[in-house]
Scaffold this active site. Structure first.
Site, PDB file in Angstrom:
ATOM      1  N   ALA A  33      67.006 113.457  70.072  1.00 15.18           N
ATOM      2  CA  ALA A  33      67.216 114.004  68.734  1.00 15.18           C
ATOM      3  C   ALA A  33      67.607 115.471  68.854  1.00 15.18           C
ATOM      4  O   ALA A  33      67.835 115.960  69.965  1.00 15.18           O
ATOM      5  CB  ALA A  33      65.959 113.844  67.901  1.00 15.18           C
ATOM      6  N   ASN A  34      67.707 116.183  67.742  1.00  8.05           N
ATOM      7  CA  ASN A  34      68.005 117.620  67.787  1.00  8.05           C
ATOM      8  C   ASN A  34      67.199 118.341  66.707  1.00  8.05           C
ATOM      9  O   ASN A  34      66.440 117.722  65.975  1.00  8.05           O
ATOM     10  CB  ASN A  34      69.515 117.861  67.662  1.00  8.05           C
ATOM     11  CG  ASN A  34      70.062 117.299  66.370  1.00  8.05           C
ATOM     12  OD1 ASN A  34      69.637 117.679  65.289  1.00  8.05           O
ATOM     13  ND2 ASN A  34      71.000 116.359  66.479  1.00  8.05           N
ATOM     14  N   ASP A  35      67.398 119.640  66.611  1.00  5.29           N
ATOM     15  CA  ASP A  35      66.555 120.482  65.750  1.00  5.29           C
ATOM     16  C   ASP A  35      66.950 120.501  64.278  1.00  5.29           C
ATOM     17  O   ASP A  35      66.343 121.228  63.499  1.00  5.29           O
ATOM     18  CB  ASP A  35      66.606 121.936  66.253  1.00  5.29           C
ATOM     19  CG  ASP A  35      65.668 122.155  67.421  1.00  5.29           C
ATOM     20  OD1 ASP A  35      64.574 121.565  67.411  1.00  5.29           O
ATOM     21  OD2 ASP A  35      66.028 122.929  68.328  1.00  5.29           O
ATOM     22  N   SER A  36      67.961 119.734  63.891  1.00  2.00           N
ATOM     23  CA  SER A  36      68.412 119.804  62.496  1.00  2.00           C
ATOM     24  C   SER A  36      67.302 119.404  61.525  1.00  2.00           C
ATOM     25  O   SER A  36      66.661 118.372  61.699  1.00  2.00           O
ATOM     26  CB  SER A  36      69.610 118.876  62.297  1.00  2.00           C
ATOM     27  OG  SER A  36      69.914 118.789  60.929  1.00  2.00           O
ATOM     28  N   ALA A 100      73.934 117.005  61.994  1.00  2.00           N
ATOM     29  CA  ALA A 100      74.012 117.301  63.426  1.00  2.00           C
ATOM     30  C   ALA A 100      73.994 115.958  64.144  1.00  2.00           C
ATOM     31  O   ALA A 100      72.937 115.352  64.351  1.00  2.00           O
ATOM     32  CB  ALA A 100      72.835 118.167  63.851  1.00  2.00           C
TER      33      ALA A 100
END
Ligand code: CTP
Ligand code: CA
Length: 228
Positions: A33-36, A100
């Site tokens: 996953a990512n920080d969005s 993102a």
């Protein structure tokens, strides 16, 4: 009166907004996953809705409550987001890709939880996900507008200009995500907006609600020009 005009500028327009980060499964208990946080996309959706647009919000998992009056299409993976965007974009007036999207996903998803072994190192083979904006560019009609984001940590304008051209965007909203208070997760942002025929517009560090209104303002200016 101007308040009336502001609230109805986008009446009759259908705009698709994506928000949040996508997730790619590794095994039954893990994902990439990512920080969005989804805040920028949700705020743009709200701003468009306030102007009278019909808003479809295609969102990865977030902790946010969708703005009242927008239609939420929840997705998890980049492939699901890709399919949902292509389906909703077809009869729309425009798209804002604030999501993102994960750039890579595991080549294989393990059916069982991956166990530690004696080896000290382990690596995961990844493959590129489809570029949603590039797929959209292939079906885009002249009266439809597309807005992309560019998350950069260096060479902001050059990289963003490249995305404007390669993804055939009408507007690119670039942010230097290495700066404090900018981009992922916070409540503020500072952006540079690039379009085909106008000089770049660089904003101050502002609340994401104010940034959203500025993005929508640019979209309002672009929409009638190409629907003539
Ligand atoms: N995007 C997309 N599909 C992907 C990846 C990104 O549609 N698979 C969109 C994003 O939603 C954003 C724009 O493309 O609107 C730019 O995303 P960004 O991550 O800044 O650029 P990439 O093209 O993914 O390139 P890189 O991450 O290498 O800078
Ligand atoms: Ca990317």
């Amino acid at each position: 009166c101007s308040a009336f005009q502001t609230s109805t500028t986008l009446a009759g327009k259908k705009i698709v907004v994506t928000a949040g980060g996508t997730r790619e499964r590794i095994d039954p208990v893990r994902f990439l996953a990512n920080d969005s946080s989804g805040k920028m996309g949700y705020t743009v959706a709200q701003s468009l809705q306030k102007r009278g647009a019909t808003v479809i919000l295609i969102s990865g998992p977030t902790n946010l409550t969708p703005p009242v009056g927008v239609q939420l299409v929840p997705v998890k993976t980049s492939a699901q987001m890709h399919d949902a965007v292509l389906e909703q974009f077809a009869n729309s007036d425009g798209l804002v890709m604030a999501a993102a999207v994960t750039d890579f996903r595991p080549v294989q998803v393990a059916a069982q939880k991956i166990k530690k072994t004696a080896a000290a190192k382990w690596s995961l083979e990844l493959e590129k996900t489809p570029d949603i904006l590039k797929s959209v560019a292939k079906i885009k009609q002249s009266q439809q507008i597309t807005v992309g984001f560019a998350a950069e940590t260096q060479n902001l304008q050059v990289n963003a200009q490249h995305k404007l051209v390669s993804k055939q965007l009408d507007l690119v909203v670039a942010n230097d995500v290495s700066q404090p208070g900018v981009g992922f997760n916070g409540d503020t942002n500072q952006v540079t907006m690039l379009s085909q025929n106008q000089p770049p517009i660089t904003t101050e560090l502002l609340p994401k609600t104010a940034i959203a209104d500025l993005i929508v303002e640019q979209m309002v200016q672009l929409l009638p020009k190409i629907s003539l």
